[in-house]
Design a protein around this motif. Structure first.
Motif, short mmCIF file in Angstrom:
data_model
loop_
_atom_site.label_atom_id
_atom_site.label_comp_id
_atom_site.label_asym_id
_atom_site.label_seq_id
_atom_site.Cartn_x
_atom_site.Cartn_y
_atom_site.Cartn_z
N THR A 295 -2.41 0.12 -4.07
CA THR A 295 -1.78 1.32 -3.51
C THR A 295 -0.27 1.30 -3.72
OG1 THR A 295 -1.38 0.31 -1.34
CG2 THR A 295 -3.50 1.45 -1.64
N GLY A 296 0.28 0.14 -4.01
CA GLY A 296 1.73 0.00 -3.97
C GLY A 296 2.38 -0.29 -5.30
N GLY B 135 -0.80 -0.53 2.90
CA GLY B 135 -1.80 -0.47 1.83
C GLY B 135 -2.01 -1.78 1.11
N CYS B 136 -3.17 -1.88 0.45
CA CYS B 136 -3.53 -3.09 -0.32
C CYS B 136 -2.95 -2.99 -1.74
CB CYS B 136 -5.04 -3.22 -0.38
SG CYS B 136 -5.82 -3.32 1.24
N HIS B 137 -3.20 -4.03 -2.52
CA HIS B 137 -2.54 -4.24 -3.82
C HIS B 137 -2.38 -2.98 -4.68
CE1 HIS B 137 -1.59 -6.43 -7.57
NE2 HIS B 137 -2.33 -5.49 -8.14
N THR C 227 0.34 -7.85 -1.30
CA THR C 227 -0.24 -8.37 -2.53
C THR C 227 0.08 -9.86 -2.60
OG1 THR C 227 -0.29 -8.17 -4.95
CG2 THR C 227 1.83 -7.80 -3.90
N GLN D 169 -2.58 4.52 -6.20
CA GLN D 169 -1.30 5.06 -5.70
C GLN D 169 -1.29 6.58 -5.51
OE1 GLN D 169 -1.33 3.10 -8.55
NE2 GLN D 169 0.12 1.43 -8.30
N TRP E 112 3.16 -2.79 2.23
CA TRP E 112 2.22 -3.09 1.14
C TRP E 112 2.02 -4.60 1.04
CZ3 TRP E 112 4.25 -4.49 -4.15
CH2 TRP E 112 3.24 -4.55 -5.10
#
Lengths: 419, 297
Positions: free
Chosen positions: A276-277, A272-274, A296, A242, A294
């Motif tokens: 990053t969020g 963003g992927c898992h 996930t 993050q 985001w």
């Protein structure tokens, strides 16, 4: 039809989980008294992860999720008189410490192992093979699965997540071929999805990958953002943690580059992927996180439902603070503990001795009608000899008014099957 | 051309913050010849104290910053008093090893608090609309960072050149025995050097925290990130820290703006400062403004 069946099952399991949690300690005490006469077995599990040190903002709630769920299983006698003994150790994100921890776990006897980082999972891959140890890491790196039989990703790999985001871009972009950049962590964790996205493009995904940016510890991303804009980049897909994403979003916000609607012309849409969020991104970026997309496979508490109710009740039961309770990484930890528990339950139900061999076999058979619905995820957990990524389904979320909200319905990326 | 000037402005902003972060190293080294490896941790602690005072106690952020600087002033002074004073006269490597140990201790202490494993961000206290200088943008946070840096560096420069205490600190740095012979208390000077470094660390931490958000790993990493700046400028030169900070900031921005993403290059903004550092050190081994001591045997 399939979907309604799935939903019904999800609600049922969640309701059962809720009842278990709300019944509380009194029930647990009663059951324990009633079962002391029979011989109890203890199954040894272990988790080595970064409770302190780099990435501990994710590792800390993850560890709490694992710990709380196993406590719950033991207190509620979900395994009858049998108990789970899960040793959780801090490795401070150091591979050598993880290896030492793993060796000590093995020496003490281990039936199922939970690992954490991409680096340590790759480093210990051969050890897992030699020990024939079923292992679920918190890393979703697709490379973990190469030349490995015993590593099982909890959810879709980072590659699948990045491809899923790319597909969403392609499907929702108006105009000519969308121009995309990737903003990645300078490590195997970050680089993993790049080649898979390139393969998806080669397989027909209609987008142009303009640039791959490996970030550093940047205080100002102005140059990078202006450069991308000058090259016509409209979307940035991030695969990192993050903090660098937050700094980038703040800079983009200052330069008025953030798209206020998906794909807004002349602006950049950030995805963003898992890792990053989640709430941590909002905590770091503040208002600049608005309109960040985001993905996930986990449920999140800003979208309340039976699964999140159960998650919050579990956290409350064990006195967790609000931040841990609301974390998607707490759900992440709960979920892997659920999978391990489910394997034990199934092995017991089949009358097998519970050990690493039988638990491995249960993982391999967790598919079709044996798929597992943990309610902490947006889809079922399925594993087989050829599919070692648990939840294939992803959900897209976007920050609206300071909280992540669902965008559309859960989906499975198409191009992951084409590359 | 606007693009070029945007990179210049960004480079100066980043460079100023590097200079302020590097100042802590310089202040300690200038007086005691000790390289404080734990400086990044003190930067982080300063940022966390400012946050705690602002958000948890409701104190206005500028007052919190001053209080935080006061807190790190005494923290760093205490660290020197407890751990380092006994090592006066001991080999320098022993002292550096103690600062490495200190880094672990501070890490451990921070991990006992929510700041060790959670992320926070300062409340917005400045206008969110950036200042537009003819198409070149600078945020209020960045501008505030530059102003604080200028004020602090000017203050320290004056302090070392004009004040009696500052001149005493330079004297101790030059020759401890000679300083003692004219009545300067070397231990007190060392304590003061650490304290002033703590002061600058809190200011740097608060500025960085406002830009990146409060993440312990990100914040304490700046202790290492600014290392090329410290070496390039010369370990004992405040002016060197400023010049080297701005050089590094500009190099990074120009590399990111003109090299990265072209001709297959990537990450040059990270690597180039170190390459330039090596080249300059080959020519000037004591850094741009470092003092080259000549010993007569």
């Amino acid at each position: 039809m399939k979907k309604s069946k799935l939903n019904l099952m999800t609600v049922f399991i969640a309701a059962a989980l809720m009842v278990f949690i709300s019944c509380g300690t009194k029930e647990a005490e009663k059951v324990e008294v009633a079962t002391t006469a029979t011989e109890a077995k203890t199954y040894k599990l272990a988790l080595s992860l970064a409770i302190t040190g780099p990435t501990s903002d994710a590792g800390n709630p993850y560890a709490k999720g694992v710990e709380d769920y196993f406590k719950f299983v033991n207190e509620m006698n979900i395994l009858g008189e049998d108990k789970i003994e899960c040793t959780i150790r801090d490795d401070q994100y150091k591979n050598d410490v993880t290896k030492r921890n793993f060796e000590e776990f093995i020496a003490e006897g281990l039936d199922f192992y939970l690992n954490y980082s991409t680096g340590s999972t790759l480093a210990l891959k051969k050890d897992f093979e030699e020990e024939k140890m079923p292992t679920i890491p918190a890393s979703f790196h697709a490379g973990n699965l190469i030349e490995s039989n015993y590593i099982f990703l909890p959810i879709a790999s980072y590659s699948a997540q990045a491809i899923g985001l790319a597909e969403y871009v392609v499907n929702n972009h108006s105009g000519s071929t969308p121009k995309v950049a990737m903003f990645i962590h300078p490590s195997a964790f970050g680089r993993g999805p790049v080649s898979d996205v390139e393969k998806a493009i080669a397989a027909g995904l209609d987008m142009e990958l303009i640039e791959v940016v490996e970030h550093g510890k940047d205080l100002d991303n102005t140059a990078m953002l202006q450069r991308l804009l000058n090259k016509g980049v409209q979307y940035v897909i991030s695969q990192t943690v993050q903090s660098p994403v937050a700094t980038m979003l703040k800079d983009a916000s200052r330069l008025d580059l953030v798209a206020k609607t998906f794909g807004e012309n002349g602006k950049i849409t950030f995805l963003g992927c898992h890792y990053t969020g989640g709430n941590d991104l909002i905590a770091l970026a503040g208002p600049a996180a608005e309109n960040f997309f985001w993905t996930t496979s986990y449920i999140i508490t800003s979208e309340p439902g039976v699964g999140t109710d159960a998650q919050l009740a579990l956290a409350k039961r064990y006195g967790r603070d609000d931040k841990a309770a609301q974390s998607h990484n707490y759900a992440n930890g709960v979920m892997v503990a659920q999978v391990a528990t489910e394997c034990i339950l199934r092995a017991k139900a089949r009358g097998k001795a519970v050990n690493k061999e039988s638990l491995y076999q249960e993982l391999l058979e967790m598919n079709g009608i044996n798929a597992f619905y943990p309610v902490t995820t947006v889809g079922p957990v399925t594993y087989s000899a050829t599919d070692k990524a648990g939840v294939d389904t992803l959900q897209l979320y976007a920050v609206k008014n300071g909280a992540f909200k669902s965008v559309g319905t859960p989906f499975i990326p198409i191009y992951t099957g084409k590359i | 051309m606007t693009y070029f000037f945007q990179l210049v402005v960004s480079g100066i902003v980043v460079g100023s913050i590097y200079a302020l972060s590097a100042l802590g190293f310089v202040l300690i080294y200038k007086s005691s010849k000790v390289l404080n490896i734990a400086h990044g941790q003190i930067i982080a602690v300063g940022a966390f104290i400012t946050y705690a005072l602002t958000v948890w106690m409701g104190i206005p952020i500028f007052l919190s910053l001053i209080l935080s600087m006061g807190a790190t002033f005494f923290l760093a002074m205490s660290v020197e008093r407890i751990f380092l004073r006994r090592l006066i006269g001991e080999p320098i490597i022993s002292v550096i090893m103690v600062t490495i140990g200190l880094m672990s201790i501070l890490d451990g202490l921070v991990y006992l608090t929510p700041f060790g494993t959670e992320n926070f961000s300062f409340p917005v206290f400045l206008p969110s609309t950036p200042i537009d200088l003819g198409g070149v943008y600078i945020s209020w946070t960045q501008l505030m960072g530059v102003i604080i840096t200028i004020v602090m560096i000017s203050g320290f420069s004056w302090f070392f050149k004009k004040s009696t205490v500052g001149i005493s600190m330079r004297a101790v740095s030059d020759d401890q025995l000679a300083s003692m012979s004219i009545g300067i208390s070397v231990p007190k000077v060392f304590g003061l050097a650490w304290a002033t470094a703590g002061l600058s660390a809190a200011a740097a931490g608060t500025i960085i925290g406002n830009i990146t958000g409060l993440n312990f790993d990100t914040l304490h990493a700046f202790g290492i990130v600014v290392f090329p700046v410290v070496i390039l400028g010369g370990l004992d030169s405040i002016l060197g820290a400023v010049v080297a900070g701005v050089i590094m900031g500009l190099i990074q921005q120009f590399a990111a703006g003109y090299l990265d993403g072209n001709w297959g290059l990537n990450g040059t903004a990270e690597v180039l400062p170190y390459i330039i550092l090596l080249i300059i050190l080959l020519i000037k081994p004591h850094g741009l403004f470092g003092i080259h001591e000549i010993e007569r045997v």
